[in-house]
Each structure stands twice: as C-alpha cells, then as structure tokens.
Design a protein around this motif. Structure first.
Motif, PDB file in Angstrom:
ATOM      1  N   GLU A 124     -13.818   6.351  -9.715  1.00 41.19           N
ATOM      2  CA  GLU A 124     -13.475   5.082  -9.071  1.00 41.19           C
ATOM      3  C   GLU A 124     -12.246   4.517  -9.758  1.00 41.19           C
ATOM      4  OE1 GLU A 124     -15.353   0.616  -8.248  1.00 41.19           O
ATOM      5  OE2 GLU A 124     -16.506   2.094  -9.375  1.00 41.19           O
ATOM      6  N   HIS A 125     -11.231   4.159  -8.969  1.00 37.33           N
ATOM      7  CA  HIS A 125     -10.002   3.610  -9.554  1.00 37.33           C
ATOM      8  C   HIS A 125      -9.073   3.066  -8.477  1.00 37.33           C
ATOM      9  CE1 HIS A 125      -8.301   8.008  -9.402  1.00 37.33           C
ATOM     10  NE2 HIS A 125      -8.415   7.487  -8.208  1.00 37.33           N
ATOM     11  N   ASN A 126      -8.001   2.445  -8.952  1.00 43.23           N
ATOM     12  CA  ASN A 126      -6.856   2.057  -8.131  1.00 43.23           C
ATOM     13  C   ASN A 126      -5.652   2.713  -8.779  1.00 43.23           C
ATOM     14  OD1 ASN A 126      -5.136   0.787  -6.309  1.00 43.23           O
ATOM     15  ND2 ASN A 126      -5.037  -1.102  -7.472  1.00 43.23           N
ATOM     16  N   ILE A 186      -1.566   3.081  -9.049  1.00 37.77           N
ATOM     17  CA  ILE A 186      -0.352   2.296  -8.807  1.00 37.77           C
ATOM     18  C   ILE A 186       0.849   3.082  -9.327  1.00 37.77           C
ATOM     19  CG2 ILE A 186       0.836   0.119  -9.360  1.00 37.77           C
ATOM     20  CD1 ILE A 186      -2.376  -0.579 -10.149  1.00 37.77           C
ATOM     21  N   PRO A 208       0.825  -1.204   0.000  1.00 36.12           N
ATOM     22  CA  PRO A 208       0.000   0.000   0.000  1.00 36.12           C
ATOM     23  C   PRO A 208       0.861   1.257   0.000  1.00 36.12           C
ATOM     24  CG  PRO A 208       0.131  -0.874   2.206  1.00 36.12           C
ATOM     25  CD  PRO A 208       0.863  -1.857   1.304  1.00 36.12           C
ATOM     26  N   GLU A 260      -6.028   1.633 -12.709  1.00 37.51           N
ATOM     27  CA  GLU A 260      -6.972   0.547 -12.961  1.00 37.51           C
ATOM     28  C   GLU A 260      -8.360   1.139 -12.797  1.00 37.51           C
ATOM     29  OE1 GLU A 260      -4.452  -3.321 -11.457  1.00 37.51           O
ATOM     30  OE2 GLU A 260      -5.816  -2.368 -10.030  1.00 37.51           O
ATOM     31  N   GLU A 318       0.293   0.809  -4.286  1.00 41.88           N
ATOM     32  CA  GLU A 318      -1.027   1.186  -4.775  1.00 41.88           C
ATOM     33  C   GLU A 318      -1.860   1.845  -3.682  1.00 41.88           C
ATOM     34  OE1 GLU A 318      -3.243  -2.331  -5.873  1.00 41.88           O
ATOM     35  OE2 GLU A 318      -3.175  -3.115  -3.849  1.00 41.88           O
ATOM     36  N   THR A 319      -2.921   2.560  -4.137  1.00 44.15           N
ATOM     37  CA  THR A 319      -3.888   3.120  -3.191  1.00 44.15           C
ATOM     38  C   THR A 319      -4.879   2.062  -2.746  1.00 44.15           C
ATOM     39  OG1 THR A 319      -5.350   3.796  -5.000  1.00 44.15           O
ATOM     40  CG2 THR A 319      -3.833   5.468  -4.123  1.00 44.15           C
ATOM     41  N   GLY A 320      -5.158   1.091  -3.616  1.00 50.02           N
ATOM     42  CA  GLY A 320      -6.297   0.195  -3.428  1.00 50.02           C
ATOM     43  C   GLY A 320      -7.513   0.834  -4.092  1.00 50.02           C
ATOM     44  N   TRP A 321      -8.475  -0.006  -4.432  1.00 50.52           N
ATOM     45  CA  TRP A 321      -9.683   0.487  -5.097  1.00 50.52           C
ATOM     46  C   TRP A 321     -10.428   1.445  -4.180  1.00 50.52           C
ATOM     47  CZ3 TRP A 321     -11.402   0.327  -9.935  1.00 50.52           C
ATOM     48  CH2 TRP A 321     -10.755  -0.537 -10.817  1.00 50.52           C
ATOM     49  N   HIS A 322     -10.863   2.577  -4.739  1.00 49.86           N
ATOM     50  CA  HIS A 322     -11.625   3.558  -3.972  1.00 49.86           C
ATOM     51  C   HIS A 322     -12.466   4.408  -4.913  1.00 49.86           C
ATOM     52  CE1 HIS A 322      -7.903   5.603  -5.128  1.00 49.86           C
ATOM     53  NE2 HIS A 322      -8.577   6.745  -5.046  1.00 49.86           N
TER      54      HIS A 322
END
Length: 95
Positions: free
Chosen positions: A76-78, A80, A5, A52, A29-33
């Motif tokens: 909405e995205h992830n 990286i 993360p 993503e 990555e941020t992670g999906w949000h």
C-alpha cells in the motif's frame, strides 16, 4: 495543494497478467492504492520516486532506465515523481 495524477495506459491484459505504463510529470502521483497482485516494475526513464507509506512514513527510491524490481500482493502506497523531469515505468501485475 493537490498533486496532478499520473497517466496509466493499459498495454496488455489477459487471464494471467496486466501490463500498464505509468507516466508522471514532475510532482504527479498515483494516489493511494493497495496492490491486489504481485507485480514487477521496469523503469523506462530515470525514476526518483517519493513513496508515501501507511502510518505517515516516506522514503525515496531511485531507479535507472531498465532497472527492475518486484513487490508482493498487499503493498500500500502513493507514488510521486520527486524528480524535476518526467518519469515513466512499466508495471506487470501477475494475476
């Protein structure tokens, strides 16, 4: 393989804005949000982002230090770090 993360550091928050710095090691990555507010990003370092997106789409976005861009509520995205060096940006959410 899971990605590490990124690190988010709260710099300021009040009734109108939230300002955070995001620091990414290569591959982090941020992670999906989903963004709950309009927001502005300012690159601190060179940023090569792999984004993503819903439905499996991906794209690359690159920004030089000092570049800025804005996006609306609902994105909405992830995100990286697709570069080979650490990257950082500051995000200001408009409440």
């Amino acid at each position: 393989m899971a990605r590490p993360p990124c690190t988010a550091t709260l710099l300021h928050e009040d009734a109108r804005v939230r300002v955070q710095r995001f620091d990414f090691e290569p591959g982090a990555e941020t992670g999906w949000h989903t963004h709950g507010h309009d927001y502005v990003i300012v690159a601190v370092t060179h940023c090569r982002m792999l984004l993503e997106e819903p439905g499996g789409a991906t794209r690359i976005a690159e920004f030089a230090p000092g570049d800025a861009y804005a996006r609306p509520t609902g994105v909405e995205h992830n995100v990286i770090n697709d570069g080979d060096a650490p990257m950082s940006f500051v995000e200001t959410e408009l409440k």
